[in-house]
Design an enzyme around this catalytic site. Structure first.
Site, PDB file in Angstrom:
ATOM      1  N   GLY A 222      35.767  47.207  49.109  1.00 18.36           N
ATOM      2  CA  GLY A 222      35.223  48.192  50.035  1.00 18.36           C
ATOM      3  C   GLY A 222      36.263  48.823  50.935  1.00 18.36           C
ATOM      4  O   GLY A 222      36.057  49.919  51.457  1.00 18.36           O
ATOM      5  N   ASP A 255      33.628  52.111  56.771  1.00 19.34           N
ATOM      6  CA  ASP A 255      34.589  53.218  56.755  1.00 19.34           C
ATOM      7  C   ASP A 255      35.819  52.925  55.912  1.00 19.34           C
ATOM      8  O   ASP A 255      36.692  53.785  55.754  1.00 19.34           O
ATOM      9  CB  ASP A 255      35.006  53.582  58.182  1.00 19.34           C
ATOM     10  CG  ASP A 255      35.571  52.390  58.959  1.00 19.34           C
ATOM     11  OD1 ASP A 255      35.971  51.403  58.326  1.00 19.34           O
ATOM     12  OD2 ASP A 255      35.602  52.458  60.208  1.00 19.34           O
ATOM     13  N   ARG A 313      49.016  43.970  50.421  1.00 15.61           N
ATOM     14  CA  ARG A 313      48.900  42.639  49.819  1.00 15.61           C
ATOM     15  C   ARG A 313      49.491  42.662  48.413  1.00 15.61           C
ATOM     16  O   ARG A 313      49.431  43.680  47.715  1.00 15.61           O
ATOM     17  CB  ARG A 313      47.441  42.200  49.756  1.00 15.61           C
ATOM     18  CG  ARG A 313      46.710  42.311  51.078  1.00 15.61           C
ATOM     19  CD  ARG A 313      45.425  41.526  51.084  1.00 15.61           C
ATOM     20  NE  ARG A 313      44.435  41.997  50.119  1.00 15.61           N
ATOM     21  CZ  ARG A 313      43.204  41.491  50.036  1.00 15.61           C
ATOM     22  NH1 ARG A 313      42.844  40.509  50.836  1.00 15.61           N
ATOM     23  NH2 ARG A 313      42.346  41.959  49.149  1.00 15.61           N
ATOM     24  N   ASP A 412      33.017  35.861  45.839  1.00 12.90           N
ATOM     25  CA  ASP A 412      33.868  37.038  45.719  1.00 12.90           C
ATOM     26  C   ASP A 412      35.203  36.826  46.429  1.00 12.90           C
ATOM     27  O   ASP A 412      36.103  37.678  46.317  1.00 12.90           O
ATOM     28  CB  ASP A 412      33.168  38.284  46.283  1.00 12.90           C
ATOM     29  CG  ASP A 412      32.770  38.120  47.735  1.00 12.90           C
ATOM     30  OD1 ASP A 412      31.948  37.239  48.009  1.00 12.90           O
ATOM     31  OD2 ASP A 412      33.271  38.880  48.599  1.00 12.90           O
TER      32      ASP A 412
END
Length: 660
Positions: A222, A255, A313, A412
């Site tokens: 997301g 967002d 990352r 997840d």
């Protein structure tokens, strides 16, 4: 929720974390192996809600599943003494000054020959996009994405004079990236996502998952956007991913951005966990965006504007249990994607499994009367699932050993490579409290508290295995064996690390159980206690009144009764040490190599955050240097090993919400 077979999880609801540990073992395993596993008591030290584990011991029978290159992932990172060379320890001749100098010179030359690339010269490959089904749309409108493992999407974050806060030179080396690239004036633009990287191919991954035990459906990246994959000079595959770079189809009502406080925590903890010798995703850089992001930190209806930031990352793969679960949840046609994704993962990240032949003789008894062996050479998916179960067990054992609590162990957030992934609310134990959770959202049930992590790992593995089973890739016998291996591997590692942490000649269940109970009663600082324990002398003639002197700094405000309890324990401990034949000096060095002096305590993070939010990034950089050498004494840095101050108890420091 999916069920592997009739034995698995039928007596456990999605919301339940098992409290009876022997019951937990027996519902997952069948036949004689169930009894055997129960006897081993995977969570024997949690029966009194006390635990501590970490290890990197491998079952020699599964050596083929853990070749040397992979075993190194699980070995604690230790600094090599400056006098060390590559000369064999079997050499009959002593080392001369010249040989030492030659060794150091060769080492220096090898370092100089290391590949150093500019950002424009990185070797991109993009196998994930090339080999797996993708979303037919390229917009970032939030929606359900079907029959796709990813959606192509570009970063959309807005920046205004972005600044480089911190960076990891060791991660740059993994990528063959010249560290001088951090000095480029356009580096903050490139690694905030405001400018594209030459050769990159960005996408967001599609996955689902169980959140707090409940199936949540589609989740996905997301606010994380992968810039692409590259292959370094050692043929290692690495993905670069920006967290907080803008909306994706999986952003739902959010967002897609991240704030500085959570970004600092993720950057620092990624590197701290790595330096502790625990598998984890890494962090290359941390960049501020120069813009503000609105967040309701405590979910109490009082949002405020906070500085925005982006972390880059790095991992060999960001595939999770949920990457497979989502497709299995969507019907027969999508089950084909589970197999496709499994084939891709094995091919690129577990190639040793694909290359295993029947001559490797990976046959193991199941304890059942009929059909009594599991042959891991006849089904690569079974071998793969067993390895994932063992990697996960090793990972969680490692967390327990250093007192790390993940905080959000949803499926997840579980890596198929056995990496620590997704640093939201996390925390290291200060005062030993097995029920500690760093996540305010988790307070009602403490599902993901420190003591429950091994149970939750097993539960999550069962969900993953059920997904692979639903695609008809493994059978019931292989399922049971994989679940058993989780329990056995966890316990093997747990016992090994606790033995090393105490410097014992062999594992002593009763001694360790009593210790952890004592620590819980007196709220002893977990990290500092084990570090100070190495100062105990194996001298049985030490008077009772002197036994606790080395532990004085951590045994605070204890009365006479508790003092007697500790004196009794130390006396038994010394008796165990006396039979080892190891000198006090050697034992101290060995214990200090597995018991860190420095951990990333939440209050240290907060101090760095407070300064950074005022535009001062030096404390972030200083803290990074400290946590990069957690087992070293580091004279002058003693303040970073101190107990939390009183202000650390305020909301948003010791415990956090999932808001970022």
């Amino acid at each position: 929720m999916f069920f592997c077979n009739k034995y698995i999880l039928q007596r456990v609801s999605d919301e339940e974390v098992i409290e009876d540990k022997e019951f937990a073992i027996n519902i997952f395993f069948t036949g004689k192996q169930a009894n055997k596993a129960a006897e081993r008591a995977m969570l024997c030290h949690f029966t009194s809600h006390t635990s501590s584990t970490t290890s990197t011991v491998f079952n020699p029978r599964l050596r083929l599943l853990f070749p040397s290159t992979l075993q190194n992932i699980f070995k604690p990172h230790r600094k090599t003494p400056s006098f060390s060379t590559n000369v064999s320890m079997e050499s009959p001749a002593g080392l001369s000054v010249d040989s030492l100098a030659d060794g150091l010179k060769k080492q220096s030359l090898n370092e100089d020959k290391r590949v150093k690339l500019s950002l424009e010269d990185l070797n991109w490959d993009h196998s994930f996009v090339r080999e797996l089904p993708g979303d037919t749309r390229t917009d970032a409108i939030p929606r359900q994405v079907f029959r796709a493992c990813y959606s192509k999407v570009s970063p959309s974050v807005q920046v205004e004079n972005p600044q480089l806060v911190a960076w990891s030179e060791s991660v740059a080396e993994l990528l063959d990236l010249d560290i001088k690239e951090f000095e480029r004036p356009d580096f903050p633009l490139l690694f905030s996502g405001a400018s594209p990287l030459v050769g990159g191919l960005s996408y967001a991954q599609c996955y689902g998952g169980h959140q707090f035990g409940t199936w949540a459906g589609q989740l996905g990246d997301g606010r994380a956007i992968t810039l692409g994959e590259l292959v370094n000079s050692k043929s290692q595959r690495w993905e670069l991913q920006l967290k907080g770079a803008g909306k994706t189809p999986y952003s739902r009502f959010a967002d897609g951005l991240a704030v500085l406080r959570s970004s600092i925590r993720e950057f620092l903890c990624s590197e701290a966990i790595h330096s502790l010798g625990i598998p984890t995703t890494r962090a290359l850089s941390l960049v501020t965006t120069g813009k503000y992001v609105t967040r309701d930190m405590f979910y109490d209806g009082n949002p405020k504007d906070e500085p925005g930031a982006v972390v880059c990352r790095v991992a060999q793969s960001f595939l999770r249990f949920g990457s497979f679960q989502l497709h299995a949840s969507r019907g027969e046609e999508d089950l084909k994607i589970v197999k496709t994704l499994a084939d891709y993962t094995i091919r690129h990240h577990f190639p040793h499994i694909e290359n295993t032949s029947r001559s490797d003789s990976l046959f193991f008894p199941t304890g059942q009367e009929n059909d009594s062996v599991v042959d891991l050479t006849s089904n690569k998916y079974a071998a793969w699932v067993v390895e994932i179960a063992e990697r996960t067990a090793s990972l969680i054992a490692s967390w327990q050993g250093v007192g790390f609590t993940h905080g959000v162990m949803n499926t997840d957030n579980m890596s198929v490579l056995g990496l620590t992934i997704d640093y939201g609310p996390f925390g290291f134990l200060d005062a030993f409290d097995p029920s500690f959770t760093p996540n305010t959202t988790d307070l009602p049930g403490r599902r993901y508290c420190f003591a429950n992590q091994p149970d939750v790992g097993l539960w999550n593995i069962a969900q993953f295995i059920s997904t692979i089973s639903s695609a008809n890739l493994i059978n019931e016998k292989e399922i049971n064996y994989a679940l058993e291996r989780y329990g056995t591997k966890f316990m093997d590692d747990y016992q090994a690390i606790m033995t090393k942490k105490l410097g014992l000649p062999k594992y002593n269940k009763q001694l360790i159980s009593k210790l952890l109970n004592n620590m819980a009663v007196d709220k002893v600082d977990y990290t500092n206690f084990f570090r100070l324990l190495s100062n105990i002398k194996a001298d049985s003639t030490t008077p009772d009144e002197e036994l606790l002197v080395p532990l004085k700094a951590v045994l605070l405000d204890i009365g006479q009764e508790r003092r007697e309890a500790w004196t009794s324990w130390v006396r038994i401990y010394i008796e165990e040490l006396s039979g080892s034949g190891v000198s006090d000096e050697d034992r101290k060095a060995s214990m200090n190599s597995v018991n860190p002096k420095f951990i990333l305590r939440n209050y240290l993070c907060q101090s760095a955050i407070d300064a950074a939010e005022q535009g001062d990034f030096e404390e972030v950089r200083r803290l990074l240097k400290v946590i990069e050498s957690p087992y070293d004494e580091q004279p002058g840095m003693e303040k970073y090993a101190q107990l939390p101050p009183a202000w650390a108890c305020r909301p948003g420091v010791r415990m956090l919400s999932c808001s970022s």
